[in-house]
Design an enzyme around this catalytic site. Sequence first.
Site, mmCIF file in Angstrom:
data_model
loop_
_atom_site.group_PDB
_atom_site.id
_atom_site.type_symbol
_atom_site.label_atom_id
_atom_site.label_comp_id
_atom_site.label_asym_id
_atom_site.label_seq_id
_atom_site.Cartn_x
_atom_site.Cartn_y
_atom_site.Cartn_z
ATOM 1 N N ASN A 23 0.803 -1.222 0.000
ATOM 2 C CA ASN A 23 0.000 0.000 0.000
ATOM 3 C C ASN A 23 0.839 1.277 0.000
ATOM 4 O O ASN A 23 0.302 2.372 -0.122
ATOM 5 C CB ASN A 23 -0.989 -0.006 1.174
ATOM 6 C CG ASN A 23 -2.096 -1.025 0.936
ATOM 7 O OD1 ASN A 23 -2.270 -1.504 -0.187
ATOM 8 N ND2 ASN A 23 -2.838 -1.361 1.979
ATOM 9 N N ASP A 307 -6.958 -3.470 8.079
ATOM 10 C CA ASP A 307 -6.307 -4.532 7.304
ATOM 11 C C ASP A 307 -5.771 -5.672 8.177
ATOM 12 O O ASP A 307 -5.260 -6.668 7.654
ATOM 13 C CB ASP A 307 -5.160 -3.954 6.452
ATOM 14 C CG ASP A 307 -5.677 -3.089 5.317
ATOM 15 O OD1 ASP A 307 -6.885 -3.126 5.031
ATOM 16 O OD2 ASP A 307 -4.860 -2.349 4.722
HETATM 17 C C1 EPZ Z 1 -6.451 2.097 1.727
HETATM 18 O O1 EPZ Z 1 -7.657 2.050 0.959
HETATM 19 C C2 EPZ Z 1 -5.791 0.752 1.559
HETATM 20 N N1 EPZ Z 1 -5.491 0.528 0.137
HETATM 21 C C3 EPZ Z 1 -6.710 -0.345 2.099
HETATM 22 O O2 EPZ Z 1 -6.004 -1.567 2.005
HETATM 23 C C4 EPZ Z 1 -7.018 -0.034 3.572
HETATM 24 O O3 EPZ Z 1 -7.938 -0.987 4.056
HETATM 25 C C5 EPZ Z 1 -7.604 1.378 3.709
HETATM 26 O O4 EPZ Z 1 -6.712 2.336 3.100
HETATM 27 C C6 EPZ Z 1 -7.841 1.801 5.141
HETATM 28 O O5 EPZ Z 1 -6.647 1.728 5.869
HETATM 29 C C7 EPZ Z 1 -4.396 1.051 -0.386
HETATM 30 O O6 EPZ Z 1 -3.629 1.733 0.266
HETATM 31 C C8 EPZ Z 1 -4.114 0.748 -1.810
HETATM 32 P P1 EPZ Z 1 -9.773 5.011 2.537
HETATM 33 P P2 EPZ Z 1 -8.447 3.393 0.609
HETATM 34 O O7 EPZ Z 1 -9.887 5.996 1.440
HETATM 35 O O8 EPZ Z 1 -7.474 4.455 0.314
HETATM 36 C C9 EPZ Z 1 -14.503 5.868 2.707
HETATM 37 C C10 EPZ Z 1 -5.807 -3.944 1.733
HETATM 38 O O9 EPZ Z 1 -6.324 -5.036 2.101
HETATM 39 N N2 EPZ Z 1 -14.238 6.862 1.657
HETATM 40 O O10 EPZ Z 1 -9.039 5.411 3.776
HETATM 41 O O11 EPZ Z 1 -9.467 3.057 -0.402
HETATM 42 C C11 EPZ Z 1 -14.337 4.452 2.161
HETATM 43 O O12 EPZ Z 1 -15.498 4.027 1.510
HETATM 44 C C12 EPZ Z 1 -6.652 -2.738 1.600
HETATM 45 O O13 EPZ Z 1 -4.603 -3.828 1.471
HETATM 46 C C13 EPZ Z 1 -15.262 7.665 1.209
HETATM 47 O O14 EPZ Z 1 -16.409 7.584 1.689
HETATM 48 O O15 EPZ Z 1 -9.150 3.659 2.011
HETATM 49 C C14 EPZ Z 1 -14.015 3.679 3.396
HETATM 50 O O16 EPZ Z 1 -15.184 3.322 4.068
HETATM 51 C C15 EPZ Z 1 -8.040 -2.881 1.221
HETATM 52 N N3 EPZ Z 1 -15.024 8.565 0.199
HETATM 53 C C16 EPZ Z 1 -13.214 4.670 4.242
HETATM 54 O O17 EPZ Z 1 -13.521 5.957 3.699
HETATM 55 C C17 EPZ Z 1 -13.786 8.679 -0.360
HETATM 56 O O18 EPZ Z 1 -13.619 9.510 -1.274
HETATM 57 C C18 EPZ Z 1 -11.701 4.441 4.223
HETATM 58 O O19 EPZ Z 1 -11.236 4.521 2.909
HETATM 59 C C19 EPZ Z 1 -12.739 7.873 0.104
HETATM 60 C C20 EPZ Z 1 -12.987 6.967 1.120
#
Ligand code: EPZ
Length: 420
Positions: A23, A307
Amino acid sequence: MDRIRIRGGKPLAGEIRIGGAKNAALPLLAAGLLTNERLTLTNVPQLADIATMTDLLAVHGVAVEPRDEAGRVLSIGGAITNTTAPYDIVRKMRASILVLGPLLARIGEARVSLPGGCAIGTRPVDLHLKGLEQMGARITLDGGYINAEVTGRLRGGAIILPFASVGATENLLMAAALAQGTTTIDNAAREPEITDLAECLIAMGARITGAGSHRLTIEGVEALHAATHPIVPDRIEAGTYACAAAIAGGELLLRGARFDHLAALGRALDDAGVELSEVEGGVRVRRQNGLRGADVMTEPYPGFPTDMQAQFMAVMAVAEGAAMITETIFENRFMHVPELNRMGARINVHGASAIVRGVYALSGAPVMATDLRASVSLVVAGLAARGDTIVNRVYHLDRGYEALEAKLASCGADIERLTG
Ligand code: EPZ
């Protein structure tokens, strides 16, 4: 399709080398789009997701070339010839959205397929888009694509994220690096992968302060330049092997792991009767006595990582007493529960919380899961189950764990990949 077979009951002993963080690597590869000069990344993990990001950069005209035999050093460079990130790649990997900020900042336009929902939740990208709009981008959605453009350069802005989204912070940080003027991102995510990205961008000539805090300040520059950056060790890979040792018993040295990045997991493991300690060259995990139930709630860093939730739940499945595990980041991240229950666990989900009542032993079964961390939690469970566990859909594991079965087998686990 490949499967993994685990015969449980063997304690672990030995050493596992922790690779570079998936990540962190994904946004760092996207950062290669921010300059015409070469960005060289070292400590790159060999994972399916890295190959997917490499394919995406190739679509944009930018080559990712190995600089060593093992493919641990990648050099990224070339002129951007195409600003469309197609559905076929984005649907495979949501992190493809991370090219949006860099393309817009560098070329002034980007067309990126909208990532849909996924197994762990709906996962919108509204915060990415709103932040870019605040920096002067015009964004429309059409035919399943995000169309973004800006006349001239993006402009610095004062962005306040309503939620500390990891991906939104990364996209906006990369875009702001090349914007005109100063950008502040408040309520920024503080994950070590964000700090790693900021450090790489600074090495490329960006002016960023506040990495690792709630407020990032970015003074935009006109161009970034060549740099070499080592990718931070993968705290989730390390945490997963710590859970493996916790459930199987024994002692492992997680070579290269950063103890400071594992604090919340360390506290939870300590509550559960497992010792995590900093030693020269990495982190040691040791369990000598029985496991106790311990409650956790997932939160943005430095809280307990979402995670790691599935792997910790597998450990709790065989702990004495009960554990309450609450998931606050994703709305649907309990898909491993029915599969763990098929192995004899006693877990009930109510809303965002799961109550895990520890059982004396799990029993091996054929299982499968629909995402990376859920899949690996079944491998962790299999290490303590009686008889054979067969984990199907191994391609999920290959997205985020390099040589999983070889690493565990080298420490005494009875585990093998069944091909075909
Ligand atoms: C990152 O995802 C990681 N992926 C995920 O890793 C990890 O679970 C997550 O961060 C939380 O730590 C990468 O780094 C590639 P977020 P990301 O934006 O960036 C909501 C793994 O198994 N949200 O912090 O997509 C979203 O729906 C994984 O390696 C919005 O509503 O996570 C979620 O509920 C999977 N609107 C929450 O925020 C947005 O525009 C957290 O998402 C963006 C996010």
